[in-house]
Design an enzyme around this catalytic site. Sequence first.
Site, short mmCIF file in Angstrom:
data_model
loop_
_atom_site.label_atom_id
_atom_site.label_comp_id
_atom_site.label_asym_id
_atom_site.label_seq_id
_atom_site.Cartn_x
_atom_site.Cartn_y
_atom_site.Cartn_z
N ASP A 65 0.85 -1.20 0.00
CA ASP A 65 0.00 0.00 0.00
C ASP A 65 0.88 1.25 0.00
O ASP A 65 0.71 2.13 0.83
CB ASP A 65 -0.95 -0.02 1.21
CG ASP A 65 -1.94 1.15 1.20
OD1 ASP A 65 -2.01 1.85 0.17
OD2 ASP A 65 -2.60 1.36 2.22
N HIS A 108 -2.67 -0.14 11.73
CA HIS A 108 -2.32 -1.49 11.27
C HIS A 108 -0.82 -1.57 11.06
O HIS A 108 -0.12 -0.55 11.05
CB HIS A 108 -3.04 -1.79 9.95
CG HIS A 108 -2.95 -0.66 8.95
ND1 HIS A 108 -3.94 0.29 8.80
CD2 HIS A 108 -1.97 -0.29 8.09
CE1 HIS A 108 -3.59 1.18 7.89
NE2 HIS A 108 -2.37 0.85 7.44
N ARG A 202 1.19 13.28 10.94
CA ARG A 202 -0.07 13.20 10.22
C ARG A 202 -0.59 11.80 10.60
O ARG A 202 0.05 10.79 10.29
CB ARG A 202 0.19 13.33 8.71
CG ARG A 202 -1.07 13.21 7.85
CD ARG A 202 -1.28 11.78 7.43
NE ARG A 202 -2.36 11.61 6.49
CZ ARG A 202 -2.79 10.44 6.08
NH1 ARG A 202 -2.25 9.33 6.51
NH2 ARG A 202 -3.79 10.35 5.22
N ASP A 204 -2.69 8.67 10.41
CA ASP A 204 -3.44 7.95 9.39
C ASP A 204 -4.72 7.34 9.97
O ASP A 204 -4.70 6.77 11.07
CB ASP A 204 -2.52 6.82 8.86
CG ASP A 204 -3.08 6.13 7.64
OD1 ASP A 204 -3.25 6.81 6.62
OD2 ASP A 204 -3.34 4.90 7.70
N GLU A 248 -6.26 12.40 9.94
CA GLU A 248 -7.11 12.08 8.79
C GLU A 248 -8.43 11.53 9.33
O GLU A 248 -8.48 10.39 9.81
CB GLU A 248 -6.42 11.03 7.91
CG GLU A 248 -7.23 10.70 6.68
CD GLU A 248 -6.86 9.36 6.04
OE1 GLU A 248 -7.14 9.19 4.85
OE2 GLU A 248 -6.33 8.47 6.74
N HIS A 315 -2.99 12.51 -1.81
CA HIS A 315 -2.39 11.38 -2.53
C HIS A 315 -3.38 10.25 -2.79
O HIS A 315 -3.05 9.29 -3.47
CB HIS A 315 -1.20 10.85 -1.72
CG HIS A 315 -1.61 10.35 -0.37
ND1 HIS A 315 -1.97 11.21 0.65
CD2 HIS A 315 -1.77 9.10 0.12
CE1 HIS A 315 -2.30 10.51 1.71
NE2 HIS A 315 -2.20 9.22 1.42
C1 NOJ Z 1 -5.11 6.48 4.47
C2 NOJ Z 1 -4.00 6.83 3.55
O1 NOJ Z 1 -4.14 8.16 3.12
C3 NOJ Z 1 -4.05 5.84 2.41
O2 NOJ Z 1 -3.15 6.19 1.39
C4 NOJ Z 1 -3.78 4.46 2.95
O3 NOJ Z 1 -3.93 3.51 1.93
C5 NOJ Z 1 -4.72 4.10 4.09
N1 NOJ Z 1 -4.90 5.17 5.02
C6 NOJ Z 1 -4.23 2.90 4.84
O4 NOJ Z 1 -3.11 3.21 5.61
#
Ligand code: NOJ
Length: 546
Positions: A65, A108, A202, A204, A248, A315
Site C-alpha cells: 500500500d 495497522h 499526520r 493515518d 485524517e 495522494h
Molecule cells: C489512508 C492513507 O491516506 C491511504 O493512502 C492508505 O492507503 C490508508 N490510510 C491505509 O493506511
Amino acid sequence: MKITDTSDLWWRSAVVYCLDVETFMDWTGDGKGDFVGLAHRIDYLAQLGVTCLWLMPFYPTPGRDDGYDITDFYGVDPSLGTHGDLVEVLRLADDRGIRVIVDLVVNHTSDQHPWFTAARSSRESPFRDYYVWRDAPPPGHEENVFPDKETGVWQRDEKTGQYYQHSFYRQQPDLNITNPAVRDEIAKILGFWLQLGVSGFRVDAVPFLLDTAGVDAARQLLPDPHEYLRSLRSFMGRRSGQSILLGEVNLPYEDQLEFFGGPDGGELTMQFDFLTMQHLYLSLARQDARPLVQTLLARPELPDGAQWAIFVRNHDELTLDKLSDDERQEVFAAFGPEPGMQLYGRGLRRRLPPMLDGDPRRIRMVYSLLFALPGTPTLFYGEEIGMGENLAVEGRSAVRTPMQWTAGANAGFSTAAERKLPAPVTPGGYGPAFVNVESQDHDPDSLLVFVRKLVQTYRTTFEIGFGAFGVLDSGTPGVLAHEMRWDEGCVVALHNFSPESAEVRLPLEGSAVLDLLTGIREPLPEKGPAVLSLEGYGFRWLRLLA
Ligand code: NOJ
C-alpha cells in the site's frame, strides 16, 4: 511597535507540503527518489515558502500500500536511504525554518511486520493480542475501504484457524489498541520520532484506529478510545510542547469535533477538512459558490488552538463520499466522466488542472481559495506547477507520478532507465515537456510564481490563520465573500466560481481597501456599500484600511 507572538501556534499559519520521498527526487540514480535527493530540494521548498514538510511513509515496507504497510516503525526503507540521510533532511529543513511532520500509521502494520509474524505463528504467542482476532467474523457485513480488492474486513488465518481484522488490504492487519502493550509501543514510536526532531504527525485513518468494535467484548480493556487519543496527545505535549497531531478523519463535522476532543479540545490538534474539499468541487461543478458557503457555515467552532487543514488534492482518490449520490454524479460528470477516471465508486483519480481543462483562471482561483480559506493550506507535491495525472497507472497511483523538475528525460527526476521509476511520468500536455519547475521558475506568468506569491501573501496575512471567520452576503450566487478579523485587522476575500464577471456590493468600513495580491489601493465610498468588481473566475484578497 506591537509584537504579537504566534510562534507557539505555528501550525495555524503554516504552509504544509506533502511529498513521498520515493517520487520526489532520485539522487542515487537507481530510479527511486531518496532522502539525498530531497535534501538537494529543500531550498526549492524554502523558496516556495513551505513551513511544514509532511513526509509520507518512508519506513521499511513490502510496498503493498505504497508504504502504508510498515514492517518497522523505527526504520527507513533502505531504498530511500538511511537514518543518517533522513537526519540530514531534518537538519537542512530546520535551518530553513521548515518543520517536518511524519506519517503515523498505527491503525495497522504490514502482515510482514515481526509482530504479526509472531502473532500468527500460534494462538499462544505473546504478540497474538497485538491484533484483533475472532473465531468467526462478527455478524453484520462491514465494507472494506478498498472494495475493488477486498470483500470484507476479516481474513481467515489458515494456521491458527481464526480470523484477523483488516480495515484496509488483507496485508494490513489492524492493531488492537485495547491492548496496553500496543499503546505502549505506539507511545514509544511517537517518542522516538519526536526525539529525532520531528514536529508532529499526520495520523493515518484515525477513526479506524479508535474503532475497537471488532475486539471481542470479553477482551475489551479500553472503555473509551477517545480517552486514549487524549492521553496520546498529552504524552506528546509532555515530550515536545509544540508538536501536533494532524488527523485524517473523513467524517461529518459533529464527529470531527469529537476527534478534536469536543469543545475543550485535547485530542487532535488539526484535522483535514474533507467536507470543505468535497463541497468546493461541487461548487466548481455548478459554478455556484453556495454549496461551499453552506459547508463553511456548518463548520463547528473549534477548541482553542485547534485548526482545520485545507486541501484541494491529496495522494488518495479525491473522495466525494460525503456528497449525495446525485451531487457526486454531478462532480463526476463535470470532472471525471469516464469510468477510468473514477475509483471505488466514490472518488476521482485525477489532479486538479486536467479536471479544470487546464483553464488558468479557474486553477488560480482554486489555489487562491486554498490559501484564503480559514485553515492551514496543504499542498500535495507538484500542485504548485500544475502537474496532471497519469491514468495509465493503476488506482490511486495515477496521481503519484514523479515530480517534474525539467523537460528532460524522466522529468529530471532520475537518470535511471525509465522502467526503474516508481511510476511512469505523466504523458501528454501535463507531462514534463509542458509542466516542469525549471521552465516556470523564472517565468512571471507561471503557476509556480503565482503560488509563491499566494504563499508569501498568506504568510504575512495572519488574519487567515488566526482570525474570526464570517461569510458575507455577496448578493451573487457565484461569489463567495468571506472576512477574517484578527487583532485590529480585517481581510475580505472574494472568489468568483462563475465565468461571468460580477459586481459585489459590501458594506465595508474604512477609507480604502488594499488588494494584497496586486498592491493596488481602491478608495471606499464615504456612504453606502463598496462596489467591488470581479472578473469571471476572479478572486481578490482585500485588507480594509482605516
Ligand atoms: C489512508 C492513507 O491516506 C491511504 O493512502 C492508505 O492507503 C490508508 N490510510 C491505509 O493506511
